[in-house]
Design a protein around this motif. Sequence first.
Motif, mmCIF file in Angstrom:
data_model
loop_
_atom_site.group_PDB
_atom_site.id
_atom_site.type_symbol
_atom_site.label_atom_id
_atom_site.label_comp_id
_atom_site.label_asym_id
_atom_site.label_seq_id
_atom_site.Cartn_x
_atom_site.Cartn_y
_atom_site.Cartn_z
ATOM 1 N N HIS A 1 0.861 -1.281 0.081
ATOM 2 C CA HIS A 1 -0.185 -0.066 0.020
ATOM 3 C C HIS A 1 0.925 1.097 0.030
ATOM 4 C CE1 HIS A 1 -2.433 3.137 2.039
ATOM 5 N NE2 HIS A 1 -3.349 2.859 1.108
ATOM 6 N N ALA A 2 2.131 1.159 0.578
ATOM 7 C CA ALA A 2 2.933 2.265 0.853
ATOM 8 C C ALA A 2 3.805 2.475 -0.650
ATOM 9 C CB ALA A 2 3.821 2.217 2.028
ATOM 10 N N GLY A 3 3.535 1.631 -1.631
ATOM 11 C CA GLY A 3 4.353 1.766 -2.880
ATOM 12 C C GLY A 3 5.516 0.829 -2.824
ATOM 13 N N LEU A 4 5.785 -0.029 -1.944
ATOM 14 C CA LEU A 4 6.973 -1.073 -2.203
ATOM 15 C C LEU A 4 6.394 -2.192 -2.688
ATOM 16 C CD1 LEU A 4 8.130 -0.318 1.390
ATOM 17 C CD2 LEU A 4 8.959 0.897 -0.860
ATOM 18 N N ARG A 5 7.457 -3.004 -3.224
ATOM 19 C CA ARG A 5 7.276 -4.431 -3.533
ATOM 20 C C ARG A 5 7.602 -5.280 -2.538
ATOM 21 N NH1 ARG A 5 6.325 -5.957 -8.968
ATOM 22 N NH2 ARG A 5 6.694 -4.352 -10.465
ATOM 23 N N VAL A 6 6.883 -6.430 -2.091
ATOM 24 C CA VAL A 6 7.326 -7.614 -1.217
ATOM 25 C C VAL A 6 7.082 -9.006 -2.030
ATOM 26 C CG1 VAL A 6 6.563 -8.584 0.876
ATOM 27 C CG2 VAL A 6 6.089 -6.186 0.324
ATOM 28 N N VAL A 7 8.184 -9.549 -1.770
ATOM 29 C CA VAL A 7 8.345 -10.958 -2.370
ATOM 30 C C VAL A 7 8.790 -12.176 -1.269
ATOM 31 C CG1 VAL A 7 9.369 -12.393 -4.240
ATOM 32 C CG2 VAL A 7 8.568 -10.264 -4.797
ATOM 33 N N ASP A 8 8.257 -13.013 -1.104
ATOM 34 C CA ASP A 8 8.687 -14.110 -0.275
ATOM 35 C C ASP A 8 10.237 -14.471 -0.502
ATOM 36 O OD1 ASP A 8 9.170 -17.210 0.038
ATOM 37 O OD2 ASP A 8 7.901 -16.603 1.511
ATOM 38 N N PRO A 9 11.066 -14.173 0.462
ATOM 39 C CA PRO A 9 12.491 -14.331 0.134
ATOM 40 C C PRO A 9 13.152 -15.716 -0.395
ATOM 41 C CG PRO A 9 12.188 -13.762 2.446
ATOM 42 C CD PRO A 9 10.841 -13.904 1.938
ATOM 43 N N ALA A 10 12.506 -16.632 0.285
ATOM 44 C CA ALA A 10 12.646 -18.119 -0.342
ATOM 45 C C ALA A 10 12.464 -18.287 -1.563
ATOM 46 C CB ALA A 10 12.212 -19.189 0.731
ATOM 47 N N LEU A 11 11.100 -17.870 -2.078
ATOM 48 C CA LEU A 11 10.652 -18.157 -3.492
ATOM 49 C C LEU A 11 11.541 -17.369 -4.474
ATOM 50 C CD1 LEU A 11 8.549 -19.546 -5.075
ATOM 51 C CD2 LEU A 11 6.914 -17.498 -4.886
#
Length: 201
Positions: A119-129
């Motif tokens: 929502h704040a404009g960042l990207r989030v990705v599961d690190p292991a994946l």
Amino acid sequence: MIRVLLADDQALVRGALASMLRLEADMEVVAEAGSGAEALEAAVRTGPDVALLDVQMPGPDGLAVAAELRRVLPACRVVICTTFGRPGYLARAMSAGAAGFVVKDSPPEQLVEAIRRVHAGLRVVDPALAAESLASGTSPLTDRESDVLRAASDGGTVSDISRSLHLSKGTVRNHLSSAMGKTQARTRAEAVRLAEGNGWL
């Protein structure tokens, strides 16, 4: 308030996610959906800030919904939340415009934080994946080879695939052969299984 849309075809999972998010002081669940079509309709109707989408749903899947939301509601940020942490899904989700990708066995606070960060404009990705995705690379299949493998997944004959995709039988055979070579499969059923297992289909 962060207005969240939840889309998951499993009612228990969807209900649990909704209950969890409603405990957060800065989040409001504005809609819930059990299919891709319902998710799109609800998104257009409610205008959420963040859509939390499962990959595998009836109708258009979560990746197709993400791509459509980018077109019709560009301000809505998408987080893919799935049981299937497959590298190919991650690549396809990012190309569809998703800003986040988390797996369902993540700790609840990680999912909540992912919604806030996206929502704040960042990207989030599961690190292991992310690491696995980098190691395995992108899908070796062309778009047409992927189409042919998808059409082959229900066990149809070359003639069936030829009719459904409006291709000649020879072209279908060539695409199947190429896809089998790229997946190092001995049969087309094995090629479908391997491609699905990697999240390429």
